[in-house]
Enzyme design. Structure first.
Site, short mmCIF file in Angstrom:
data_model
loop_
_atom_site.label_atom_id
_atom_site.label_comp_id
_atom_site.label_asym_id
_atom_site.label_seq_id
_atom_site.Cartn_x
_atom_site.Cartn_y
_atom_site.Cartn_z
N GLU A 42 -19.95 -0.16 -2.37
CA GLU A 42 -19.81 -1.00 -3.57
C GLU A 42 -19.39 -2.40 -3.14
O GLU A 42 -18.38 -2.57 -2.46
CB GLU A 42 -18.76 -0.40 -4.51
CG GLU A 42 -18.55 -1.27 -5.74
CD GLU A 42 -17.40 -0.82 -6.63
OE1 GLU A 42 -16.88 0.30 -6.48
OE2 GLU A 42 -17.02 -1.63 -7.49
N THR A 62 -29.73 -10.53 -17.26
CA THR A 62 -30.07 -9.55 -16.23
C THR A 62 -31.24 -10.05 -15.37
O THR A 62 -31.22 -9.93 -14.15
CB THR A 62 -30.41 -8.19 -16.89
OG1 THR A 62 -29.21 -7.70 -17.47
CG2 THR A 62 -30.94 -7.18 -15.90
N CYS A 66 9.16 7.21 -8.71
CA CYS A 66 9.55 6.19 -7.73
C CYS A 66 10.69 5.33 -8.26
O CYS A 66 11.82 5.80 -8.32
CB CYS A 66 8.32 5.40 -7.31
SG CYS A 66 8.50 4.69 -5.68
N GLN A 121 14.72 6.28 -9.14
CA GLN A 121 15.88 5.48 -8.71
C GLN A 121 16.73 5.07 -9.90
O GLN A 121 17.96 5.11 -9.87
CB GLN A 121 15.38 4.25 -7.92
CG GLN A 121 14.61 4.65 -6.65
CD GLN A 121 13.91 3.48 -5.95
OE1 GLN A 121 13.94 2.35 -6.44
NE2 GLN A 121 13.28 3.75 -4.81
N HIS A 140 4.46 9.50 -5.70
CA HIS A 140 3.55 9.17 -6.82
C HIS A 140 2.54 10.31 -7.01
O HIS A 140 1.44 10.25 -6.43
CB HIS A 140 2.79 7.87 -6.52
CG HIS A 140 3.65 6.65 -6.59
ND1 HIS A 140 3.75 5.86 -7.71
CD2 HIS A 140 4.46 6.08 -5.66
CE1 HIS A 140 4.58 4.87 -7.46
NE2 HIS A 140 5.01 4.98 -6.23
N GLU A 145 0.63 10.91 -9.30
CA GLU A 145 -0.59 10.48 -10.01
C GLU A 145 -1.76 10.20 -9.06
O GLU A 145 -2.92 10.26 -9.46
CB GLU A 145 -0.32 9.25 -10.89
CG GLU A 145 0.01 7.94 -10.17
CD GLU A 145 1.48 7.75 -9.87
OE1 GLU A 145 2.21 8.76 -9.74
OE2 GLU A 145 1.91 6.58 -9.74
N1 GLN Z 1 10.77 -0.98 -5.90
C1 GLN Z 1 11.10 0.35 -5.47
C2 GLN Z 1 11.06 0.49 -3.96
O1 GLN Z 1 10.42 -0.30 -3.30
C3 GLN Z 1 10.18 1.36 -6.13
C4 GLN Z 1 8.74 1.21 -5.74
C5 GLN Z 1 7.81 1.95 -6.63
O2 GLN Z 1 8.16 2.33 -7.75
N2 GLN Z 1 6.58 2.16 -6.19
O3 GLN Z 1 11.62 1.40 -3.44
#
Ligand code: GLN
Length: 547
Positions: A143, A196, A388, A392, A523, A525
């Site tokens: 792509e 196009t 993430c 925290q 993450h 996701e």
């Molecule tokens: N800012 C935070 C860190 O660097 C969390 C990063 C995030 O949520 N991807 O640890």
């Protein structure tokens, strides 16, 4: 290097950006996979950044993280979700990478005194990267980011033109697909083919004759207009197809298949006309349309909500969970900066089937609203998932609100704090069970990126969710939970239920007296797909639907 049998399909875009070139590429890839071919996809981005890792989510949208820790364009997430094929660092090529390599070669004297130029040095580097990607698969889809006519994509277009002349590849093994917009003018109630035609003519002026044209339009394009486009672009009318706008992106593979694009591409590349195992896609689309009896409303408290694609994988993962658990998932995005006091969350009172997601993020902006949402969810027993930065903040909020460490914070927000419950590893006071430091988390050097193994505590909610002792999920962060405060964390009512297998880092926390309060440092996701979802989102949505 590439063999004669390696086939390459190039996908370019015309008229406007944001036409869904990534989705079309992923969909064609999915169809060719369904024919039993081994495929891969390369995204070429014409910007000068080496990767999108340093780009603002407000501007560029999500940064997708691959298992080998590359920060890449969000289209790679679409490629993985549609095709199930894992993407790696080499699947995203940028102008920045190409120039860095060529300049490093030049400094080493590799060009033996030649004048280093865009053609052939830059184009040769692009060609060699494409061939390397093509060498291990039956079909590589490439792509080309941007729109035909952009100045910065010219070297990429020149490279893909030359590839069809390359003795190792050749015309018979390359194919060009052009995706364009055919606008519908409301006043005249007509679709217009001229943009196009111009876009295809610009492509021809660069030396590329499209083999197939995919026209995107709000209105069905009638045969006479498709014929017109075909005639002006030297094509058979059957090589010009049209796709509209669908309820979900997962309908696109079927839309392309119904118009025989997969078979026409196989034909063009002299590949056998094998059976297309399309049933999983038919079934998926059926499930997207099925009337669902249960509902889950998710309040996504983020700060990048103005950019529709900043939380792309997360939003997709929530929708996947809806498909897997047969739940109608409603996502309400709320700007965390707009929540300045707890009363602003009173609209959540007495609402049923709701949950809160605190996504990842960077910097201090917007954290007050996120912490208020966490408090509200904790006190009112609303299911909440922190990802993430979300984890925290859950930790900081619990330590503060329970009066355990009233000034608990992260050194990301306050570098001179005396209570760094979240901080860079290099800022920790003690080693506390950390066996070895395999990465440097300081700003300016690499973040903790890519897949890491996490051991889950048996008997915990997270273990119950994944039904596994060890999981592997992807990370993208600099800061870590400081193990110096483990005692205080448990005093605040939180349990540590997941730790990095190699480094013992704290990766999952959950509340002991809450129905669903889970924070994860990774993450999840990034590893969800529409067929199976991801365990954590599936469980979250199911719990909310049943609450
Ligand atoms: N800012 C935070 C860190 O660097 C969390 C990063 C995030 O949520 N991807 O640890």
């Amino acid at each position: 290097m590439a063999k004669q049998s390696n086939k390459i399909i190039f996908i370019t875009g015309g008229v406007v950006s944001s036409l869904g070139k990534g989705i079309c590429t992923a969909s064609l890839g999915a169809l060719l996979s369904a024919h039993g071919l081994k495929i891969s996809i390369l995204k070429m981005d014409p910007y000068l950044n080496v990767d999108p890792g340093t780009m603002s989510p407000f501007q560029h949208g999500e940064v997708f993280v691959t298992s080998d820790g590359a920060e890449t364009d969000l289209d790679l997430g679409n490629y993985e979700r549609f095709t199930g094929v894992k993407m790696y660092r080499e699947n995203n090529l940028t102008t920045g990478q190409v120039y860095s390599t060529v300049i490093a070669n030049e400094r080493r004297g590799d060009y033996l005194g030649a004048t280093v130029q865009v053609i052939p040095h830059i184009t040769d580097e692009i060609i060699s990267r494409i061939k390397k990607n093509a060498s291990s698969v039956d079909v590589l889809l490439v792509e080309v980011g941007g729109t035909v006519g952009d100045i910065e994509s010219l070297p990429f277009l020149e490279a893909i033109r030359q590839i069809s002349l390359d003795p190792e590849i050749g015309f018979q093994n390359t194919c060009y697909v052009h995706l364009t917009l055919v606008p519908h003018l409301h006043a005249a109630d007509e679709v217009k083919t001229k943009p196009t035609q111009h876009s295809l003519s610009t492509l021809r002026s660069i030396g590329i004759q499209a083999d197939f044209v995919i026209c995107r339009s709000e209105k069905t394009i009638d045969d006479s207009n498709l014929k017109k486009i075909a005639m002006f672009s030297n094509l058979n009318p059957s090589s010009v197809i049209s796709i509209g706008y669908y309820q979900t992106i997962y309908e696109i593979p079927l839309a392309l298949q119904q118009q025989n694009l997969n078979r026409a591409v196989l034909n063009r590349l002299n590949l056998p006309q094998t059976v297309c195992k399309i049933d999983p896609w038919i079934d998926l689309v059926k499930r997207t349309k099925k009337v669902k009896n249960s509902i889950a409303t998710i309040y996504l408290i983020g700060k990048y909500i103005d950019n529709g694609s900043a939380y792309l994988s997360l939003i997709e993962a929530l929708k996947h969970a809806g498909l897997v658990t047969e739940t109608n998932v409603n996502i309400e995005s709320i700007d965390s900066e707009s929540i300045t006091n707890v009363e602003m969350l009173s609209f959540l009172h007495n609402k049923k089937n709701i949950g809160i997601v605190i996504p990842g993020g960077f910097g201090i902006r917007g954290i007050i609203g996120k912490k208020l949402a966490i408090s509200h969810a904790r006190i009112n027993h609303i299911p909440i998932l922190g990802i993430c930065l979300g984890l925290q903040l859950m930790l900081i909020e619990s330590l503060q609100s329970n009066g355990i460490i009233p000034d608990a914070t992260s050194t990301e927000f306050d570098q001179s704090t005396t209570s760094p419950v979240v901080s860079l590893i290099s800022e920790w006071k003690t080693e506390h069970g950390i066996k070895k430091q395999t990465f440097n988390s300081d700003k300016g050097s690499s973040m903790r990126l890519g897949s890491y193994k996490c051991r889950l505590k048996s008997g915990s909610k997270i273990h119950d969710i994944y039904q596994q002792d060890i999981i592997s999920e992807r990370h993208r962060h600099r800061y870590e939970v400081n193990p110096f405060y483990e005692k205080e964390i448990s005093q605040s009512g939180l349990m540590i239920t997941g730790r990095d297998v190699d480094n013992n880092l704290i990766e999952v926390i959950e509340s002991v007296n809450h129905p669903w309060f889970v924070g994860v440092q990774f993450h999840p996701e990034f590893q969800s797909n529409p067929f199976t979802g991801n365990a954590i989102f599936n469980n979250f949505i199911k719990t909310i639907a049943q609450s």
